[in-house]
Motif scaffolding. Structure first.
Motif, short mmCIF file in Angstrom:
data_model
loop_
_atom_site.label_atom_id
_atom_site.label_comp_id
_atom_site.label_asym_id
_atom_site.label_seq_id
_atom_site.Cartn_x
_atom_site.Cartn_y
_atom_site.Cartn_z
N ARG A 126 0.84 -1.20 0.00
CA ARG A 126 0.00 0.00 0.00
C ARG A 126 0.87 1.25 0.00
N ALA A 170 -11.90 3.92 3.03
CA ALA A 170 -11.70 5.37 3.02
C ALA A 170 -10.94 5.81 1.77
N ASP A 171 -10.01 4.96 1.30
CA ASP A 171 -9.26 5.29 0.08
C ASP A 171 -10.18 5.23 -1.14
N ARG A 172 -11.03 4.20 -1.18
CA ARG A 172 -11.94 4.06 -2.32
C ARG A 172 -12.99 5.17 -2.35
N PHE A 217 -6.57 -0.88 -1.49
CA PHE A 217 -7.21 0.32 -0.98
C PHE A 217 -8.23 -0.03 0.10
N LYS A 218 -8.20 0.74 1.19
CA LYS A 218 -9.20 0.60 2.24
C LYS A 218 -10.47 1.35 1.82
N THR A 239 0.77 4.11 -2.94
CA THR A 239 0.44 5.51 -2.65
C THR A 239 1.62 6.44 -2.85
N LYS A 260 -12.62 8.19 -1.87
CA LYS A 260 -12.10 9.41 -2.50
C LYS A 260 -12.42 9.45 -4.00
N ARG A 301 3.50 7.01 7.72
CA ARG A 301 2.60 6.85 6.59
C ARG A 301 3.19 7.63 5.41
N LEU A 325 -2.23 7.05 -8.56
CA LEU A 325 -3.36 7.94 -8.24
C LEU A 325 -3.83 8.69 -9.47
N SER A 375 1.92 13.36 1.76
CA SER A 375 1.47 14.13 0.60
C SER A 375 2.10 15.51 0.70
#
Length: 570
Positions: A35, A91-93, A88-89, A39, A95, A482, A45, A485
């Motif tokens: 993951r 929460a990621d999906r 993807f968790k 990311t 988005k 993590r 992305l 960004s």
């Protein structure tokens, strides 16, 4: 769009990810690693955003091929499955709402029509709940042995009803009901009489070897003799070269027993790797003591473990037949049965190698079960503090403002600085286009951030290194790392590879460089200085730069000092 996802996840990884999703495991080591890699890559992305835009503009009827999923939908869903569904968790999906809705509808319809096999999305809710993590093997082993000890030779007593039935049937039940069961005979201590504290070193070493043989350990473990070591600073350097965990040990005593713990001796022997940080306040609290554990008196250690100051070692349990001393071990060093550990064999004039498995069995044979605990590592944590101290003078003056450059301007700024150092940027010839990481490049880079402190790090390792984020967090003395960004805000970077050279544009000094020490020992490093797509290996702009030149360029920034770590064990 489907081509952007081709080959991102290896088949062997995809198989494990699918199994994890079906089991409900969401944060296994492999999932976290993959993951983080996904990311980190801007192209992944960007590809999903492209699908989001494609669906928003071309899927008026819900699917690419009209009112029902067709060949285009099947091809794209299958290509995206490993990344979007298995990594993807939720929460990621979330988005990407258009992609998430299309993907769920598409896979459901394709499965019902027999065009797609059984699909599963990570962390989907289902009857019975889900498993969030796998059991820790070391804890399982400890608790299994504890259960075996508690149930050893245990025979369930007959109930009064059973005794009455036997008596009525003419058996011996009535007589048995009046008998009082005799307590079990005291178990003989496996290791016999304690080894005298004034015994010769040879006798002490021989006693430890004999104890290891009794529990199935190595009959002839490696032993390094040396002058008396009063502390870790006196330990011979050759031990580190031999590999494994060179361990330090503490013999401690609590002021008062714990509440609810019967016959608490208050005595603890703690064994951890040299680089582990032992916070006695936290340890005491975790063990259930109100007051902080303190160093026990030498006479108590001599009486219970037969050891003298400077010679504390878990091998001392072979002298503690009364089982007065509790043992606390570092979980990481005990996590694999084959881990090599180094301890004094009842004398601080020698150090013996023992496997984690043999040590565990020896402690268990002494009629006690060790407690395992996670300890932070202080090597890199200290380096972080030193880096902060090293930049203290910079903190006294106003911090340099962040650059306000476009992506292309920032890239050109790096190229100009390299050219001033006599280093030309060039485009690689005949690159291997079928690999995930570019062949021939020296470094693999991760832009990460601590979840709690918000500290940012740019981690640079060798190209073939897979970074364990949990282990790295411990080495850096932070809670949880993590992927970060904000590359645009921090060093004006919008696309392509992120490498250590991009820190030249982090003029505000908010990012700490972390680098594999083996890279700094190389004669030259090949590093990407900018590209449009990290997966398109035909367009990397690279330089060949000496480590000392790299250091000099980074030293011109306002950033923290570089942290050097050994990633050989990662």
């Amino acid at each position: 769009a489907a081509g952007a996802f081709a080959g991102l996840v290896k088949p062997e990884d995809a198989a494990v990810l699918l199994l994890c999703a079906r089991l409900g495991a969401v944060d296994t080591e492999r999932q976290l690693r993959l993951r983080a890699e996904m990311t980190e890559r801007a192209d992944v992305l960007a590809a999903i955003r492209g699908v989001e835009a494609l669906l928003s503009t071309h899927a008026a009827d819900g699917f690419l091929d009209g009112a029902a999923p067709g060949a285009s939908d099947a091809e794209l869903a299958a290509a995206m499955y490993d990344v979007f569904a298995l990594l993807f968790k939720p929460a990621d999906r979330a988005k990407f709402p258009a992609v998430a809705q299309w993907f769920a509808s598409c896979t459901s319809r394709l499965q019902s029509g027999g065009l797609l096999g059984a699909a599963h999305c990570l962390a989907e809710k289902r009857a019975g709940g889900m498993v969030d993590c796998f059991a820790n093997s070391a804890y399982v082993r400890v608790n299994a042995d504890r259960a075996n000890d508690l149930n050893a030779n245990f025979k369930k007593k007959k109930t009064q009803r059973q005794l009455e039935k036997e008596a009525k049937a003419g058996g011996a039940g009535a007589a048995d009901a009046e008998k009082v069961e005799a307590p079990p005979a005291a178990e003989t201590f496996l290791f016999g009489a304690p080894v005298p504290a004034d015994a010769s070193n040879d006798d002490k070493i021989a006693a430890v070897k004999a104890a290891l043989v009794q529990v199935g350990g190595d009959a002839d473990p490696e032993v390094v003799t040396h002058p008396a070591a009063k502390g870790m600073a006196d330990m011979p350097a050759e031990l580190k070269e031999k590999g494994g965990f060179v361990c330090k040990n503490l013999f401690l005593k609590a002021k008062k027993p714990r509440k609810g713990v019967e016959s608490d001796s208050c005595l603890w022997l703690i064994s951890v790797p040299e680089e582990a940080k032992v916070n006695l306040k936290e340890v005491s609290k975790s063990l259930g003591y109100k007051d902080e554990l303190r160093q026990a008196k030498p006479d108590v250690m001599l009486e219970t473990l037969g050891l003298k100051p400077g010679g504390v070692t878990p091998f001392g349990v072979i002298n503690d037949s009364e089982v007065k001393v509790n043992v606390l071990l570092d979980q990481e060093m005990m996590s694999s049965p084959d881990n090599k550990l180094w301890f004094h064999p009842l004398t601080n004039e020698a150090t013996m190698q023992v496997s984690a498995d043999a040590l565990f069995k020896l402690i268990a044979a002494s009629r006690r079960v060790p407690t395992l605990m996670d300890f932070a590592r202080e090597d890199a944590a200290a380096a972080v503090n030193q880096a902060a101290e090293a930049t203290g003078a910079a903190d006294a003056k106003p911090a340099a403002p962040a650059l306000n450059l476009s992506h292309d301007e920032a890239q050109q700024r790096i190229w100009d600085r390299l050219k001033a150092a006599g280093i030309e940027t060039y485009r690689e010839e005949n690159p291997d286009l079928d690999v995930t990481r570019p062949t021939g490049h020296s470094t693999h880079n991760l832009f990460v951030k601590d979840k709690k402190t918000k500290k940012m790090f740019l981690v640079t390792v060798r190209q073939d290194t897979d970074v364990n984020m949990n282990d790295l967090a411990k080495k850096l003395g932070v809670k949880m790392l993590r992927m970060a960004s904000g590359a645009k805000e921090e060093f004006c970077h919008e696309r392509g590879c992120i490498t250590i050279l991009h820190l030249f544009n982090n003029t505000q000094g908010t990012i700490t460089p972390v680098i594999d020490s083996r890279l700094l020992a190389a004669d030259s490093l090949r590093i990407c200085t900018g590209c449009e797509n990290p997966l398109d290996h035909a367009q990397h702009n690279v330089v060949d730069i000496k480590p000392e030149t790299l250091r000099a360029i980074l030293a011109e920034t306002n950033g923290p000092a570089m942290i050097e770590l050994d990633f050989a064990e990662q």
